[in-house]
Write an enzyme that holds these catalytic residues in place. Structure first.
Site, PDB file in Angstrom:
ATOM      1  N   TRP A 188       8.409  -4.308 -14.197  1.00 14.94           N
ATOM      2  CA  TRP A 188       7.564  -4.731 -13.074  1.00 14.94           C
ATOM      3  C   TRP A 188       7.380  -6.238 -13.167  1.00 14.94           C
ATOM      4  O   TRP A 188       7.044  -6.755 -14.230  1.00 14.94           O
ATOM      5  CB  TRP A 188       6.185  -4.048 -13.102  1.00 14.94           C
ATOM      6  CG  TRP A 188       5.297  -4.674 -12.058  1.00 14.94           C
ATOM      7  CD1 TRP A 188       5.377  -4.515 -10.706  1.00 14.94           C
ATOM      8  CD2 TRP A 188       4.230  -5.620 -12.281  1.00 14.94           C
ATOM      9  NE1 TRP A 188       4.446  -5.302 -10.079  1.00 14.94           N
ATOM     10  CE2 TRP A 188       3.729  -5.976 -11.026  1.00 14.94           C
ATOM     11  CE3 TRP A 188       3.674  -6.193 -13.432  1.00 14.94           C
ATOM     12  CZ2 TRP A 188       2.676  -6.897 -10.866  1.00 14.94           C
ATOM     13  CZ3 TRP A 188       2.635  -7.096 -13.281  1.00 14.94           C
ATOM     14  CH2 TRP A 188       2.138  -7.441 -12.015  1.00 14.94           C
ATOM     15  N   GLU A 229       9.694  -1.140 -10.624  1.00 15.44           N
ATOM     16  CA  GLU A 229       8.430  -0.766  -9.968  1.00 15.44           C
ATOM     17  C   GLU A 229       8.069  -1.668  -8.795  1.00 15.44           C
ATOM     18  O   GLU A 229       7.740  -2.835  -8.971  1.00 15.44           O
ATOM     19  CB  GLU A 229       7.307  -0.820 -11.015  1.00 15.44           C
ATOM     20  CG  GLU A 229       5.944  -0.424 -10.466  1.00 15.44           C
ATOM     21  CD  GLU A 229       4.848  -0.461 -11.522  1.00 15.44           C
ATOM     22  OE1 GLU A 229       5.119  -0.875 -12.676  1.00 15.44           O
ATOM     23  OE2 GLU A 229       3.716  -0.082 -11.188  1.00 15.44           O
ATOM     24  N   LYS A 231       5.762  -2.939  -5.423  1.00 14.50           N
ATOM     25  CA  LYS A 231       4.331  -3.129  -5.180  1.00 14.50           C
ATOM     26  C   LYS A 231       4.142  -3.755  -3.810  1.00 14.50           C
ATOM     27  O   LYS A 231       4.992  -4.496  -3.339  1.00 14.50           O
ATOM     28  CB  LYS A 231       3.771  -4.038  -6.280  1.00 14.50           C
ATOM     29  CG  LYS A 231       2.269  -4.210  -6.249  1.00 14.50           C
ATOM     30  CD  LYS A 231       1.776  -4.848  -7.540  1.00 14.50           C
ATOM     31  CE  LYS A 231       0.270  -5.045  -7.479  1.00 14.50           C
ATOM     32  NZ  LYS A 231      -0.303  -5.483  -8.750  1.00 14.50           N
ATOM     33  N   ASP A 262       3.992   3.783  -8.212  1.00 11.01           N
ATOM     34  CA  ASP A 262       2.625   3.574  -8.707  1.00 11.01           C
ATOM     35  C   ASP A 262       1.665   3.941  -7.586  1.00 11.01           C
ATOM     36  O   ASP A 262       1.777   3.432  -6.460  1.00 11.01           O
ATOM     37  CB  ASP A 262       2.462   2.108  -9.138  1.00 11.01           C
ATOM     38  CG  ASP A 262       1.096   1.816  -9.736  1.00 11.01           C
ATOM     39  OD1 ASP A 262       0.068   2.179  -9.113  1.00 11.01           O
ATOM     40  OD2 ASP A 262       1.034   1.217 -10.827  1.00 11.01           O
ATOM     41  N   HIS A 265       0.166   1.208  -5.311  1.00  9.49           N
ATOM     42  CA  HIS A 265       1.013   0.136  -4.801  1.00  9.49           C
ATOM     43  C   HIS A 265       1.452   0.286  -3.351  1.00  9.49           C
ATOM     44  O   HIS A 265       2.468  -0.268  -2.949  1.00  9.49           O
ATOM     45  CB  HIS A 265       2.237  -0.021  -5.698  1.00  9.49           C
ATOM     46  CG  HIS A 265       1.921  -0.646  -7.021  1.00  9.49           C
ATOM     47  ND1 HIS A 265       2.871  -1.131  -7.874  1.00  9.49           N
ATOM     48  CD2 HIS A 265       0.722  -0.888  -7.619  1.00  9.49           C
ATOM     49  CE1 HIS A 265       2.282  -1.631  -8.958  1.00  9.49           C
ATOM     50  NE2 HIS A 265       0.986  -1.481  -8.823  1.00  9.49           N
ATOM     51  N   HIS A 289       3.562   5.982 -11.981  1.00  6.62           N
ATOM     52  CA  HIS A 289       2.387   5.356 -12.581  1.00  6.62           C
ATOM     53  C   HIS A 289       1.187   5.963 -11.873  1.00  6.62           C
ATOM     54  O   HIS A 289       0.875   5.595 -10.745  1.00  6.62           O
ATOM     55  CB  HIS A 289       2.408   3.834 -12.388  1.00  6.62           C
ATOM     56  CG  HIS A 289       3.129   3.120 -13.477  1.00  6.62           C
ATOM     57  ND1 HIS A 289       3.193   1.755 -13.572  1.00  6.62           N
ATOM     58  CD2 HIS A 289       3.803   3.612 -14.561  1.00  6.62           C
ATOM     59  CE1 HIS A 289       3.884   1.421 -14.658  1.00  6.62           C
ATOM     60  NE2 HIS A 289       4.268   2.526 -15.259  1.00  6.62           N
ATOM     61  N   ASP A 297      -5.745  -1.896  -4.960  1.00  2.20           N
ATOM     62  CA  ASP A 297      -5.053  -1.472  -6.180  1.00  2.20           C
ATOM     63  C   ASP A 297      -5.938  -1.776  -7.385  1.00  2.20           C
ATOM     64  O   ASP A 297      -5.617  -2.615  -8.215  1.00  2.20           O
ATOM     65  CB  ASP A 297      -3.711  -2.225  -6.269  1.00  2.20           C
ATOM     66  CG  ASP A 297      -2.926  -1.884  -7.528  1.00  2.20           C
ATOM     67  OD1 ASP A 297      -3.065  -0.746  -8.015  1.00  2.20           O
ATOM     68  OD2 ASP A 297      -2.197  -2.755  -8.022  1.00  2.20           O
ATOM     69  N   ASP A 299      -6.939   0.124  -9.895  1.00  2.72           N
ATOM     70  CA  ASP A 299      -6.612   0.765 -11.165  1.00  2.72           C
ATOM     71  C   ASP A 299      -7.809   1.411 -11.849  1.00  2.72           C
ATOM     72  O   ASP A 299      -8.075   1.168 -13.030  1.00  2.72           O
ATOM     73  CB  ASP A 299      -5.896  -0.220 -12.104  1.00  2.72           C
ATOM     74  CG  ASP A 299      -4.511  -0.591 -11.600  1.00  2.72           C
ATOM     75  OD1 ASP A 299      -3.647   0.298 -11.587  1.00  2.72           O
ATOM     76  OD2 ASP A 299      -4.304  -1.752 -11.197  1.00  2.72           O
ATOM     77  N   ASP A 329      -1.439   4.523 -15.389  1.00  2.00           N
ATOM     78  CA  ASP A 329      -1.570   3.067 -15.270  1.00  2.00           C
ATOM     79  C   ASP A 329      -2.914   2.712 -14.648  1.00  2.00           C
ATOM     80  O   ASP A 329      -3.043   2.688 -13.427  1.00  2.00           O
ATOM     81  CB  ASP A 329      -0.410   2.499 -14.431  1.00  2.00           C
ATOM     82  CG  ASP A 329      -0.445   0.974 -14.377  1.00  2.00           C
ATOM     83  OD1 ASP A 329      -1.241   0.359 -15.122  1.00  2.00           O
ATOM     84  OD2 ASP A 329       0.324   0.389 -13.588  1.00  2.00           O
TER      85      ASP A 329
HETATM   86  C1  RNT Z   1       1.030  -3.851 -11.836  1.00  2.00           C
HETATM   87  C2  RNT Z   1       1.845  -2.682 -12.195  1.00  2.00           C
HETATM   88  C3  RNT Z   1       2.234  -2.589 -13.644  1.00  2.00           C
HETATM   89  C4  RNT Z   1       1.127  -2.949 -14.601  1.00  2.00           C
HETATM   90  C5  RNT Z   1       1.443  -2.697 -16.046  1.00  2.00           C
HETATM   91  C6  RNT Z   1       0.464  -3.350 -16.961  1.00  2.00           C
HETATM   92  O1  RNT Z   1       0.493  -3.778 -10.586  1.00  2.00           O
HETATM   93  O2  RNT Z   1       1.195  -1.509 -11.814  1.00  2.00           O
HETATM   94  O3  RNT Z   1       2.751  -1.334 -13.907  1.00  2.00           O
HETATM   95  O4  RNT Z   1      -0.052  -2.299 -14.282  1.00  2.00           O
HETATM   96  O5  RNT Z   1       2.730  -3.062 -16.309  1.00  2.00           O
HETATM   97 ZN    ZN Z   2       2.092   0.308 -12.437  1.00  2.00          ZN
END
Ligand code: RNT
Ligand code: ZN
Length: 421
Positions: A188, A229, A231, A262, A265, A289, A297, A299, A329
């Site tokens: 990523w 990955e 986003k 993810d 994302h 993720h 986003d 998390d 994640d």
């Molecule tokens: C960032 C991505 C990525 C990170 C990690 C720490 O938006 O989701 O995967 O969260 O690599």
């Molecule tokens: Zn991620």
């Protein structure tokens, strides 16, 4: 707390209830035991890493909260992971980031990392029967300070990050070889524009070219699987993300890579649950993720939401859960970090169990064209006694049942994490 006998009795009643709707609960539990979840090491220290550069997290990521007890060393992080794994049923994996290497106090820049810097992690994983996954760290670094890495306009900076990513997948392969289970190495990069770019194409062409250079050397899929990955946006890259969803979907299909979906994302009304079957038509394997965005986003710790249930349901409904590598994640520094791992992982497993316990009548109703029955059965399934099956599963796997796990985490807090300053 329920006694073992009470848990057994509740299980037997629940098992019969499931049998009446055509579900074998024992088989569901056996299937659950075969699905590993990759715990993200970065929940344990707020995405800090061990380079001792004192660098705060960058790349548009934000960790909020100041709960005491963050792991400050690899030994502390491994000990905290042991504490988390002790309350999570089943055998799982650990997802490491490159800046969690052990560099013996020396400054080893990202383009110099080697498998030797991860030998303690590999030894730990081996002794615990845990698989490892890996990620190059393309943020929290002076060469990523302007928000661009693999797509940077400067050739020298691109070269630096290409070398870092190349080495990362070699390290991943070394991990996979040592542990006898392939390492998923996920790339990523934060690359993106705060404001409207004049040229969106050139950076995307550069990203594709850099990725091709990263993946040039073939590695055995027995040792390493490459993932990338996409986003939608990040803090500081609100207007355009170079590695967008379309960019990476095309990349994965043409280059035969794993796509990482993810949950945070995409546009807030989009869920990755519907994307799983879409991409599995074209890609043999994918990476998830699993995260929880709140308004953005953000998390947050994964909770047992409709969204999570839908994701788990799709993993199971697509027929072969081993095609979907499941990673977590999120990063929350406002609560006990071991509890954060335990809550999120237990929820992921619980959602998978519910999916494995889905009555077959739902699919049959759809096949028969009986949409009334499909909806009726979907709704009735929501009150089937999955909790009794889950409790029994936890007991069977030798981990605390129900909220009892919190006592264990509190004890560890009193004696270990709470003493860290
Ligand atoms: C960032 C991505 C990525 C990170 C990690 C720490 O938006 O989701 O995967 O969260 O690599
Ligand atoms: Zn991620």
């Amino acid at each position: 707390m329920p006694t073992a006998r009470q848990i057994d009795a509740a299980f037997r009643i629940a098992r019969d209830r499931y049998e009446a709707v055509g579900v074998n609960a024992e088989k569901a539990c056996a299937a659950l035991a075969k699905i590993p979840i990759s715990l993200h090491c970065w929940q344990g220290d707020d995405v800090g890493g061990f380079e001792n550069q004192g660098g705060a997290v960058g790349g548009g990521l934000a960790v909020t909260g100041n709960y005491p007890g963050r792991a400050r060393t690899p030994e502390e992080l491994r000990s905290d992971l042991d504490a988390a794994l002790a309350v999570i049923p089943g055998r799982h994996r650990l997802n490491l980031h490159a800046f969690y290497g052990e560099f013996g106090g020396r400054k080893v820049d990202r383009d110099q990392i080697e498998a030797a810097h991860f030998s303690n992690w590999i030894a730990w994983a081996k002794s615990r029967g845990v698989g490892l996954d890996f990620n190059p760290t393309c943020f929290s670094h002076p060469k990523a300070a302007d928000g661009f890495t693999l797509s940077h306009a400067d050739k020298g900076i691109r070269k630096f990050w290409i070398e870092h990513c190349r080495r990362s997948r070699e390290i991943g392969a070394a991990m996979g070889k040592a542990l006898g289970t392939p390492c998923v190495t996920n790339v990523w990069v934060p690359d993106g524009f705060k404001d409207t770019p004049a040229d969106r194409l050139a950076p995307r062409e550069r990203l594709a070219e850099s990725l091709d250079a990263v993946f040039e050397r073939p590695l055995s899929p027995k040792h390493n699987l490459d993932a990338v990955e996409p986003k939608l946006f990040g803090i500081g890259s609100e207007s355009c993300t170079v590695g967008s969803s379309e960019f990476y979907l095309g990349y994965c299909i043409t280059r035969k890579k794993l796509l990482c979906l993810d949950a945070g994302h995409y546009h807030p009304t989009e869920s990755i649950s519907d994307k799983i079957s879409s991409v599995l038509v074209y890609l043999p394997e994918i990476l998830l993720h699993v995260s929880r965005g709140v308004r953005w986003d953000s998390d947050h710790v994964v909770t047992l939401t409709d969204d999570l249930l839908a994701i788990a349901r799709e993993i199971v409904a697509c027929g072969d859960p081993s095609r979907v590598h499941i990673g977590l994640d999120y990063f929350d520094a406002s609560i006990n970090r071991i509890a954060a791992w335990a809550i999120g992982t237990r929820n992921m497993l619980r959602a998978l169990l519910i999916a494995l316990l889905e009555p077959p009548g739902i699919r049959k109703a759809e096949k028969d064209g009986d949409l009334t029955a499909r909806l009726a059965l979907q709704e009735e399934a929501k009150s089937l006694p999955f909790g009794a099956i889950w409790d029994h599963y936890c007991q069977d796997k030798g981990v605390p049942v129900g909220e009892a796990w919190l006592d264990d985490v509190r004890k560890y807090e009193t004696s270990v994490t709470g003493r860290r300053t």
